[in-house]
Write an enzyme that holds these catalytic residues in place. Structure first.
Site, PDB file in Angstrom:
ATOM      1  N   SER A  78       0.794  -1.230   0.000  1.00  0.00           N
ATOM      2  CA  SER A  78       0.000   0.000   0.000  1.00  0.00           C
ATOM      3  C   SER A  78       0.824   1.276   0.000  1.00  0.00           C
ATOM      4  O   SER A  78       0.320   2.342  -0.343  1.00  0.00           O
ATOM      5  CB  SER A  78      -0.944   0.012   1.209  1.00  0.00           C
ATOM      6  N   LYS A 121       0.530   5.153   6.836  1.00  0.00           N
ATOM      7  CA  LYS A 121       0.010   5.913   5.694  1.00  0.00           C
ATOM      8  C   LYS A 121       0.623   7.316   5.706  1.00  0.00           C
ATOM      9  O   LYS A 121       1.318   7.709   6.637  1.00  0.00           O
ATOM     10  CB  LYS A 121      -1.514   6.026   5.751  1.00  0.00           C
TER      11      LYS A 121
END
Length: 216
Positions: A78, A121
């Site tokens: 990701s 993230k």
């Protein structure tokens, strides 16, 4: 009376009273017993000292790992190509003690929908910012943001990744993965689209496995 210096024993002299050494065995035995007692190795004392050192080291390591740094892993792709799949990294827990996360920071945080999991993230929008994603283009406060780190594993943005114009609540952050088409991030969470400040564990600093590099 005469005496004999024993060169191998510091500051010890065997003194003989009389002309024959045999007549003074009692005196010699006493000195030998004294020497043995003096030179006995106190293994219990040494063992306790060693255990104390180990205990102190464990306490220090525990404090550093829980108060200063955080060890994390990215199990998916990701955050590619910024962070390779299965990379392990170190985050700094004290990064936001005297400051707030800013746009572009890579953070380690408790996943809002399951706080037993830690996610990694990138911060895109901060409290009170207005964020919108249209055809893969990210707008913050009406302006397109520069994202040189973005990667599309199939080459083009996925329309499913669009996000309606939304104001980030106070004390919250909007986060995305760098690999936009392969990231479970703020766009897709069900219970909330934001990370609370209290859920942020620290700022990711560098990766140390399988290769060493700074994160930016």
């Amino acid at each position: 009376m005469y005496y004999n210096n024993i060169s191998n024993d510091d500051d010890i002299e065997i003194i003989y009273w009389g002309n024959e050494e045999e007549n003074n065995t009692v005196n010699s035995d006493k000195i030998k017993k004294h020497r043995k007692k003096k030179d006995d190795y106190d293994w219990k004392k040494e063992a306790m000292g060693f255990l104390k050192i180990i205990a102190i080291a464990v306490v220090i390591a525990f404090a550093i790992n829980n108060l200063v740094i955080i060890n994390a892993e990215v199990p998916s792709g990701s955050m590619e190509k910024t962070i390779k799949k299965h990379s392990r990294m170190v985050g700094f827990r004290l990064s936001y003690v005297f400051s707030k996360p800013k746009s572009g920071d890579i953070i380690i945080f408790k996943y809002p929908e399951d706080e037993s999991q830690n996610f990694v993230k990138r911060v895109i929008a901060t409290p009170k910012d207005v964020v919108e994603i249209n055809n893969g283009v990210v707008y913050v406060n009406g302006k397109v943001i520069n994202e040189p780190y973005v990667y599309y594993d199939d080459g083009t943005p996925d329309a499913d990744g669009d996000f309606p114009k939304t104001k980030v609540p106070k004390g919250c952050y909007f986060v995305l993965g760098d690999n936009r088409n392969n990231s479970k991030d703020s766009r897709f969470w069900v219970t909330t689209h934001f990370v609370k400040e209290s859920q942020i564990l620290g700022k990711a600093i560098f990766s140390y496995y399988p290769s060493v590099y700074m994160l930016k």
